[in-house]
Design a protein around this motif. Structure first.
Motif, mmCIF file in Angstrom:
data_model
loop_
_atom_site.group_PDB
_atom_site.id
_atom_site.type_symbol
_atom_site.label_atom_id
_atom_site.label_comp_id
_atom_site.label_asym_id
_atom_site.label_seq_id
_atom_site.Cartn_x
_atom_site.Cartn_y
_atom_site.Cartn_z
ATOM 1 N N THR A 288 0.842 -1.193 0.000
ATOM 2 C CA THR A 288 0.000 0.000 0.000
ATOM 3 C C THR A 288 0.878 1.244 0.000
ATOM 4 N N PHE A 289 0.723 2.083 -1.030
ATOM 5 C CA PHE A 289 1.521 3.295 -1.179
ATOM 6 C C PHE A 289 0.653 4.526 -0.908
ATOM 7 N N PRO A 290 1.170 5.498 -0.169
ATOM 8 C CA PRO A 290 0.427 6.758 -0.061
ATOM 9 C C PRO A 290 0.466 7.519 -1.381
ATOM 10 N N GLY A 335 3.008 1.339 8.309
ATOM 11 C CA GLY A 335 4.307 1.017 8.885
ATOM 12 C C GLY A 335 5.451 1.817 8.311
ATOM 13 N N ILE A 336 5.506 1.933 6.981
ATOM 14 C CA ILE A 336 6.614 2.657 6.354
ATOM 15 C C ILE A 336 6.530 4.167 6.605
ATOM 16 N N PRO A 438 4.383 -13.281 3.625
ATOM 17 C CA PRO A 438 5.606 -13.158 2.818
ATOM 18 C C PRO A 438 6.632 -12.324 3.591
ATOM 19 N N THR A 439 7.893 -12.512 3.292
ATOM 20 C CA THR A 439 8.925 -11.662 3.896
ATOM 21 C C THR A 439 9.109 -10.375 3.095
ATOM 22 N N THR A 440 9.103 -10.493 1.782
ATOM 23 C CA THR A 440 9.365 -9.343 0.911
ATOM 24 C C THR A 440 8.341 -9.303 -0.219
ATOM 25 N N GLN A 462 8.106 -3.086 3.675
ATOM 26 C CA GLN A 462 6.756 -2.867 4.202
ATOM 27 C C GLN A 462 6.230 -4.074 4.976
ATOM 28 N N LEU A 463 6.599 -5.281 4.589
ATOM 29 C CA LEU A 463 6.071 -6.469 5.244
ATOM 30 C C LEU A 463 6.862 -6.847 6.497
ATOM 31 N N THR A 464 8.022 -6.251 6.669
ATOM 32 C CA THR A 464 8.854 -6.570 7.834
ATOM 33 C C THR A 464 8.809 -5.501 8.912
ATOM 34 N N VAL A 465 8.641 -4.231 8.545
ATOM 35 C CA VAL A 465 8.756 -3.142 9.514
ATOM 36 C C VAL A 465 7.695 -3.164 10.615
#
Length: 527
Positions: A288-290, A335-336, A438-440, A462-465
């Motif tokens: 998801t991107f702003p 998160g990002i 997923p990790t990445t 994004q999926l790890t932070v």
């Protein structure tokens, strides 16, 4: 198979049976380094040669003499009938963000290129006390600022052993590359937004971010102090458990360590997954991107990445786990953006100590006053990424913007933590033991393809932070290869101090897939 390609447990067994010596294990790793690593990273590397483009370049500093002394001591103890330690004779590398007494400790930055550490970080100290052999300091993104390891001031930067035209990930790229290429059996990395798990996925190895406070940060050169986590990188799940067992536990020199003794991670590895509840969240199957108008744009993950997670879920279900679908994690998308703010504020604060006065680089140019010396030292000593983080961190923490950015980001972090508390609550609606994701969002991208785009680079995490915001443990394990032969990783997330459960689930998956063809494939640099 060469000794350097065996796992930590296999080597430990051979060593204790006196079938090999610690010196022989070390020599095998040093021979592999000579074959595949190429020239170490340096400040004045010059242009890349065609040979450089086919090498791994994991190392900044090789400490072979230190490792040889340690290996001889392990062999002496074994000959004398003494216990040499649980990691006896196992070669490991150290991300060059940890201080090790008497060694150059650079953080991959020009500003620390001449720094010789006067003390040793607790995790390294404990690994060596357990009998491990420290091979050297490996490369990374400068001060850990990046997701590809390309921002290092010490070039050539590390390359992915599976395809040297691809990045190894970052910031622990040198660590994961050294393990994937058989240069080391274990490695010590750090994870601030996924910097162990993302490169572990890219390089096809196991990477664990422990619970915040599970492993001491003493001797770790800080990036974002509330997010940084030292952790193990290994060839398999058992190796990660052995390494965590050696490092975890309270440290009186680090007030942020948890006052809890480490568990016996190895004793629970073979317990299986029957009765465990493992969740799948749709929020981890998209990025998801702003958007400029304040909204969000969503993009699904590649089919083969989602498929690897669902295949793992099916395997775990067949082994007796209960798979819970459609677990909501609504604040994952933030998160990002929250990380952009919080990490920059903390990075700017931590970077103020590098001023050319006490240690490290000082400008050789004449200066009129102290302020001029600070400005020139930092301008010449820092690369682009530290400068960007200082500027952004100072901006968003300024009095007139703090409420708009920094305080809001801290509240968002609380919401992310609350999502995990809800799904892991044993009395809640989901009662999960772990979340499988997923990790990445992609496999390893090409060298230079993303470098320079700070926003796009950051979204590789994004999926790890979210795990870093929440302080919970996260474990990445290999889950196959994509259509181009590049590794894919899957991630297990769990409640605070649930490392033993995550390792147990990962071990069950590892055993269930041990006969699959992709596990027989080797990185390109080993062909």
């Amino acid at each position: 198979m060469e000794l350097c390609d065996l796992t930590a447990r296999e080597l430990s067994g051979l060593l204790r049976q006196r079938k090999v010596s610690a010196v022989e294990i070390l020599e095998s790793c040093l021979e592999r380094i000579g074959q595949v690593d190429g020239r170490p990273g340096s400040l004045d590397a010059g242009p890349l040669t065609p040979e450089d483009e086919q090498k791994v370049h994991a190392f900044i500093t090789l400490t072979d003499d230190r490792a040889l002394q340690q290996a001889r001591e392990v062999d002496r103890k074994l000959a004398a009938g003494e216990d040499p330690g649980p990691l006896a004779g196992i070669p490991f590398t150290v991300k060059d963000i940890f201080c090790v007494r008497g060694t150059r400790t650079t953080a991959a930055s020009r500003i620390l290129a001449n720094y010789i550490a006067p003390y040793t970080a607790t995790p390294v100290e404990r690994l060596e006390a357990s009998g491990g052999l420290m091979l050297g300091k490996v490369n990374l993104d400068e001060f850990t600022y990046g997701s590809s390891s390309e921002s290092s001031a010490f070039q050539p930067s590390p390359r992915n052993p599976w395809n040297p035209s691809r990045v190894p990930g970052g910031s622990s790229g040198g660590s994961t590359a050294s393990v994937a290429a058989g240069e080391a059996v274990l490695s010590l990395g750090t994870d601030t937004a996924g910097s162990i798990r993302q490169p572990a996925a890219f390089c096809g190895v196991v990477g664990l971010k422990p619970t915040y406070g599970r492993v001491s940060r003493y001797g770790l050169i800080a990036f974002a102090s509330s997010l940084d986590c030292p952790g193990p990188i290994a060839r398999d799940v058992t190796g990660a458990a052995m390494m965590l067992q050696a490092m975890a536990g309270p440290d009186p020199r680090d007030a942020t360590t948890a006052d809890l003794p480490p568990e016996d991670y190895l004793s629970q590895l073979e317990a299986g997954v029957r009765g465990l509840r493992i969740g799948l969240s749709p929020d981890y199957f998209r990025i998801t991107f702003p958007t400029p108008d304040g909204g969000f744009e969503q993009q699904p993950l590649p089919v083969e990445i989602e498929a690897s997670v669902r295949k793992a879920a099916d395997l775990l279900r067949a082994l007796g786990a209960e798979i819970i679908e459609d677990v909501p994690m609504p604040n994952t998308r933030y998160g990002i953006p929250a990380y952009f703010v919080i990490s920059r504020v903390e990075a700017a604060s931590n970077l103020h100590r590098y001023d050319g006065v006490k240690y490290g680089y000082r400008t050789p140019e004449p200066v009129a006053d102290l302020r001029s010396m600070y400005r020139k030292t930092r301008g010449q000593g820092f690369g682009v990424q530290p400068k960007l983080r200082i500027l952004m961190g100072m901006y968003v923490s300024a009095a007139q913007y703090s409420e708009q950015y920094y305080q809001r980001a801290l509240r968002v972090r609380t919401l992310i933590r609350r999502d995990f508390e809800t799904v892991f609550d044993p009395q809640g609606p989901y009662r999960l033991n772990a979340l499988l994701t997923p990790t990445t969002p992609t496999a390893a991208f090409a060298m230079s393809a993303v470098y320079g785009d700070s926003v796009l680079m950051q979204y590789a995490d994004q999926l790890t932070v979210p795990a870093n915001h929440a302080g919970i443990p996260g474990l990445s394990i290999p889950a196959g290869l994509d259509a181009e032969g590049l590794p894919l990783g899957i991630q297990l997330l769990g409640p605070d101090f649930s490392e033993a459960t995550l390792l147990r689930i990962a071990r069950a998956y590892e055993q269930a897939t041990e006969a699959e063809v992709w596990r027989t494939q080797k990185p390109a640099v080993l062909s």
